[in-house]
Design a protein around this motif. Structure first.
Motif, PDB file in Angstrom:
ATOM      1  N   VAL A 187       0.803  -1.233   0.000  1.00 56.29           N
ATOM      2  CA  VAL A 187       0.000   0.000   0.000  1.00 56.29           C
ATOM      3  C   VAL A 187       0.838   1.287   0.000  1.00 56.29           C
ATOM      4  CG1 VAL A 187      -2.066  -1.033   1.033  1.00 56.29           C
ATOM      5  CG2 VAL A 187      -0.325  -0.039   2.510  1.00 56.29           C
ATOM      6  N   GLY A 188       2.126   1.207   0.281  1.00 57.40           N
ATOM      7  CA  GLY A 188       2.946   2.435   0.322  1.00 57.40           C
ATOM      8  C   GLY A 188       3.563   2.750  -1.035  1.00 57.40           C
ATOM      9  N   ASP A 189       4.521   3.708  -1.051  1.00 63.98           N
ATOM     10  CA  ASP A 189       5.214   4.064  -2.302  1.00 63.98           C
ATOM     11  C   ASP A 189       5.961   2.863  -2.858  1.00 63.98           C
ATOM     12  OD1 ASP A 189       4.511   6.488  -1.431  1.00 63.98           O
ATOM     13  OD2 ASP A 189       6.545   7.174  -0.874  1.00 63.98           O
ATOM     14  N   LYS A 190       6.581   2.111  -1.945  1.00 64.03           N
ATOM     15  CA  LYS A 190       7.367   0.950  -2.369  1.00 64.03           C
ATOM     16  C   LYS A 190       6.900  -0.272  -1.594  1.00 64.03           C
ATOM     17  CE  LYS A 190      11.546   3.136  -3.831  1.00 64.03           C
ATOM     18  NZ  LYS A 190      12.947   3.431  -3.593  1.00 64.03           N
ATOM     19  N   PRO A 191       6.994  -1.471  -2.198  1.00 62.80           N
ATOM     20  CA  PRO A 191       6.659  -2.677  -1.431  1.00 62.80           C
ATOM     21  C   PRO A 191       7.605  -2.807  -0.244  1.00 62.80           C
ATOM     22  CG  PRO A 191       7.588  -3.257  -3.586  1.00 62.80           C
ATOM     23  CD  PRO A 191       7.428  -1.774  -3.572  1.00 62.80           C
ATOM     24  N   ALA A 198       9.086 -17.887   5.136  1.00 62.16           N
ATOM     25  CA  ALA A 198       9.689 -18.884   4.239  1.00 62.16           C
ATOM     26  C   ALA A 198       9.858 -18.365   2.814  1.00 62.16           C
ATOM     27  CB  ALA A 198       8.833 -20.150   4.246  1.00 62.16           C
ATOM     28  N   ILE A 199       9.069 -17.377   2.403  1.00 59.65           N
ATOM     29  CA  ILE A 199       9.313 -16.724   1.108  1.00 59.65           C
ATOM     30  C   ILE A 199      10.367 -15.647   1.392  1.00 59.65           C
ATOM     31  CG2 ILE A 199       8.318 -15.403  -0.800  1.00 59.65           C
ATOM     32  CD1 ILE A 199       7.229 -18.309  -0.602  1.00 59.65           C
ATOM     33  N   THR A 200      11.553 -15.823   0.799  1.00 57.28           N
ATOM     34  CA  THR A 200      12.729 -15.045   1.208  1.00 57.28           C
ATOM     35  C   THR A 200      12.839 -13.733   0.429  1.00 57.28           C
ATOM     36  OG1 THR A 200      14.117 -16.073  -0.466  1.00 57.28           O
ATOM     37  CG2 THR A 200      13.952 -17.226   1.648  1.00 57.28           C
ATOM     38  N   PRO A 201      13.653 -12.768   0.929  1.00 59.39           N
ATOM     39  CA  PRO A 201      13.854 -11.519   0.190  1.00 59.39           C
ATOM     40  C   PRO A 201      14.332 -11.751  -1.247  1.00 59.39           C
ATOM     41  CG  PRO A 201      14.665 -11.265   2.421  1.00 59.39           C
ATOM     42  CD  PRO A 201      14.276 -12.716   2.264  1.00 59.39           C
ATOM     43  N   ASP A 202      15.199 -12.745  -1.472  1.00 56.79           N
ATOM     44  CA  ASP A 202      15.663 -13.005  -2.847  1.00 56.79           C
ATOM     45  C   ASP A 202      14.505 -13.408  -3.755  1.00 56.79           C
ATOM     46  OD1 ASP A 202      18.211 -12.412  -2.185  1.00 56.79           O
ATOM     47  OD2 ASP A 202      18.916 -14.498  -2.082  1.00 56.79           O
ATOM     48  N   GLN A 203      13.618 -14.252  -3.244  1.00 55.64           N
ATOM     49  CA  GLN A 203      12.444 -14.650  -4.040  1.00 55.64           C
ATOM     50  C   GLN A 203      11.543 -13.449  -4.303  1.00 55.64           C
ATOM     51  OE1 GLN A 203      11.521 -17.943  -1.142  1.00 55.64           O
ATOM     52  NE2 GLN A 203      10.655 -18.884  -2.963  1.00 55.64           N
ATOM     53  N   LEU A 204      11.347 -12.621  -3.260  1.00 57.15           N
ATOM     54  CA  LEU A 204      10.454 -11.454  -3.394  1.00 57.15           C
ATOM     55  C   LEU A 204      10.997 -10.466  -4.421  1.00 57.15           C
ATOM     56  CD1 LEU A 204       9.726 -10.801   0.400  1.00 57.15           C
ATOM     57  CD2 LEU A 204       8.096 -11.675  -1.283  1.00 57.15           C
ATOM     58  N   ARG A 205      12.315 -10.249  -4.406  1.00 60.94           N
ATOM     59  CA  ARG A 205      12.905  -9.231  -5.296  1.00 60.94           C
ATOM     60  C   ARG A 205      12.765  -9.593  -6.770  1.00 60.94           C
ATOM     61  NH1 ARG A 205      16.984  -8.295  -1.135  1.00 60.94           N
ATOM     62  NH2 ARG A 205      16.309  -6.365  -0.116  1.00 60.94           N
ATOM     63  N   LYS A 206      12.598 -10.883  -7.048  1.00 67.67           N
ATOM     64  CA  LYS A 206      12.380 -11.272  -8.462  1.00 67.67           C
ATOM     65  C   LYS A 206      11.042 -10.713  -8.964  1.00 67.67           C
ATOM     66  CE  LYS A 206      15.364 -15.232  -8.693  1.00 67.67           C
ATOM     67  NZ  LYS A 206      15.459 -16.368  -7.810  1.00 67.67           N
ATOM     68  N   ILE A 207      10.077 -10.529  -8.077  1.00 64.30           N
ATOM     69  CA  ILE A 207       8.755 -10.004  -8.466  1.00 64.30           C
ATOM     70  C   ILE A 207       8.655  -8.520  -8.096  1.00 64.30           C
ATOM     71  CG2 ILE A 207       6.238 -10.358  -8.222  1.00 64.30           C
ATOM     72  CD1 ILE A 207       7.625 -12.872  -9.194  1.00 64.30           C
ATOM     73  N   LEU A 208       9.297  -8.146  -6.983  1.00 68.59           N
ATOM     74  CA  LEU A 208       9.216  -6.774  -6.453  1.00 68.59           C
ATOM     75  C   LEU A 208      10.641  -6.221  -6.345  1.00 68.59           C
ATOM     76  CD1 LEU A 208       6.826  -7.664  -3.445  1.00 68.59           C
ATOM     77  CD2 LEU A 208       6.123  -6.587  -5.598  1.00 68.59           C
ATOM     78  N   PRO A 209      11.218  -5.756  -7.478  1.00 72.71           N
ATOM     79  CA  PRO A 209      12.640  -5.363  -7.456  1.00 72.71           C
ATOM     80  C   PRO A 209      12.930  -4.207  -6.500  1.00 72.71           C
ATOM     81  CG  PRO A 209      11.733  -5.270  -9.705  1.00 72.71           C
ATOM     82  CD  PRO A 209      10.612  -5.649  -8.809  1.00 72.71           C
ATOM     83  N   ASP A 210      11.936  -3.348  -6.233  1.00 73.44           N
ATOM     84  CA  ASP A 210      12.203  -2.202  -5.353  1.00 73.44           C
ATOM     85  C   ASP A 210      11.780  -2.460  -3.905  1.00 73.44           C
ATOM     86  OD1 ASP A 210       9.610  -2.257  -6.196  1.00 73.44           O
ATOM     87  OD2 ASP A 210       9.402  -0.083  -6.474  1.00 73.44           O
ATOM     88  N   VAL A 212      11.603  -2.853  -0.060  1.00 74.73           N
ATOM     89  CA  VAL A 212      12.323  -2.253   1.068  1.00 74.73           C
ATOM     90  C   VAL A 212      12.153  -3.189   2.269  1.00 74.73           C
ATOM     91  CG1 VAL A 212      12.356  -0.274   2.644  1.00 74.73           C
ATOM     92  CG2 VAL A 212      11.787   0.056   0.226  1.00 74.73           C
ATOM     93  N   ILE A 213      13.229  -3.415   3.017  1.00 73.33           N
ATOM     94  CA  ILE A 213      13.089  -4.234   4.234  1.00 73.33           C
ATOM     95  C   ILE A 213      12.883  -3.292   5.408  1.00 73.33           C
ATOM     96  CG2 ILE A 213      14.231  -5.919   5.752  1.00 73.33           C
ATOM     97  CD1 ILE A 213      15.317  -7.235   3.312  1.00 73.33           C
TER      98      ILE A 213
END
Ligand code: TXA
Ligand code: MG
Length: 339
Positions: A187-191, A198-210, A212-213
């Motif tokens: 809902v914010g400017d960036k995901p 179990a779904i890791t940051p590396d997996q997420l970045r493939k769909i959501l390149p921007d 933010v942790i």
């Protein structure tokens, strides 16, 4: 109240039907999922949701996750669904992944603790999906533990915390993943990653390149700081015994704990036989998935050791290790020793 125990291993159809009926009539039922057991209630019923907060002793400002059993159901729960959510849904659902989206009008307002957003997950576990489909209800379900306690990964953990406080428990097997779902806000400017799983940051970045942790994943919120995910501001998962997280290699961890009196160690299986104080292994340091499966059960076992302090060997922050680290640092109230 007497809590009905529904045996989903030996009489699956009866357990699913009975649980669905209880939920349709406004009751609250603990159900297994692939991550941890959840305490489910109709996401349309204010009263049932209030009963969930009461049974857990959960602070009223900590919103719940709504569970669905098909992508079509997403439209009943959320609105203005962005393209990024559709992409995440096809990549990670069904599975241990939750998205925060603008809230749909039919969902009870206390599900979201008054926020205009809603967290939604389509789990892969067959039991909860069959109960959602059979009851025809999206189910709000926080983890089925007393607030502040480790999340339950077995039916026995649920009974330990909630027997006599809820209408029923669907008793299935042990949860396979062991840590709660990955939560991402869209809902914010960036995901934004609010809670690792179990779904890791590396997996997420493939769909959501921007992506933010969020700072709260690994750090304590400062006094007065607003939490993007309200659940992150509470003390969580803590044993009664004082627990300290210890970072360092196996050799230094073994040496460190062996020099302590009246203490215990939570270690990796590779170190177990070299440790001379009371100890519990929580899996292999080479396989973070085993650590995730065991971490909550071990946090519950710590208090049976009868020691004054326990030292927990920190996992690597790689892969699902980040999720395990995130839970442990909260269980240790952010007390960390770096060797
Ligand atoms: O794996 C899981 O997610 C398990 C199983 C049962 O599905 N559920 C679970 O629920 O862990 P719970 O309530 O223990 O954790 C929900 C987390 C909390 O940290 C809460 O603050 C956050 O999700 N959350 C829920 N709704 C939110 C919202 N609208 N905005 C931001 N954070 C939200
Ligand atoms: Mg929880």
């Amino acid at each position: 109240m007497k809590t009905l125990k529904l045996d989903a291993i030996n009489d699956y159809a009866y357990a699913v039907n009975r649980a669905s009926e209880i939920l349709r009539s406004g009751g609250i039922v603990a159900v297994p999922t692939e991550t941890v057991y959840g305490l489910a209630a109709s996401a349309y019923s204010d009263d049932a949701i209030n009963a969930v907060f009461a049974a857990k002793g959960r602070p009223q400002d900590n919103p719940l996750i709504v569970h669905i059993s098909s992508i079509d159901m997403l439209r009943d729960v959320a609105r203005d669904i962005p393209d990024s959510a559709k992409k995440c849904a096809s990549a990670f659902w069904p599975g241990p992944f939750t998205m925060v989206l603008p809230k749909g009008d039919n969902i009870a307002s206390n599900v979201s603790a008054g926020l205009n957003t809603v967290a939604v997950r389509y789990p892969s576990d067959k039991t909860i999906c069959d109960i959602i489909t059979k009851s025809g209800l999206p189910l709000a379900a926080p983890s089925a533990n007393t607030s502040g306690r480790p999340s339950p990964t077995t039916a026995a953990h649920v009974i330990e915390d909630l027997d006599g406080k809820i209408d029923a428990v669907v008793m299935g097997g042990d949860c396979q993943v062991g840590v709660e779902s990955t939560v991402v806000s869209l809902v914010g400017d960036k995901p934004r990653l609010l809670r690792p799983g179990a779904i890791t940051p590396d997996q997420l970045r493939k769909i959501l390149p921007d992506l933010v942790i969020d700072d709260a994943v690994l750090q304590q919120l400062k006094e007065g700081e607003a939490a993007a995910s309200p659940g992150m501001k509470y003390k969580h998962y803590a044993p009664k015994t004082n627990a300290v997280l210890v970072e360092g290699c196996s050799n230094s961890f073994v040496k460190f704990v062996n020099s302590k009196n009246d203490c215990a160690a939570i270690c990796f299986e590779e170190e177990y036989y070299n440790i001379s104080i009371p100890k519990i292994s929580y899996g292999s340091k080479r396989d973070e998935k085993t650590l995730a499966q065991n971490v909550f059960s071990v946090l519950r076992d710590i208090d049976t050791l009868g020691v004054k302090e326990v030292y927990i060997h920190a996992p690597s922050k790689d892969g699902v290790g980040l999720a395990v680290y995130n839970r442990l640092i909260r269980a240790c109230a952010f007390e960390v020793i770096k060797l």
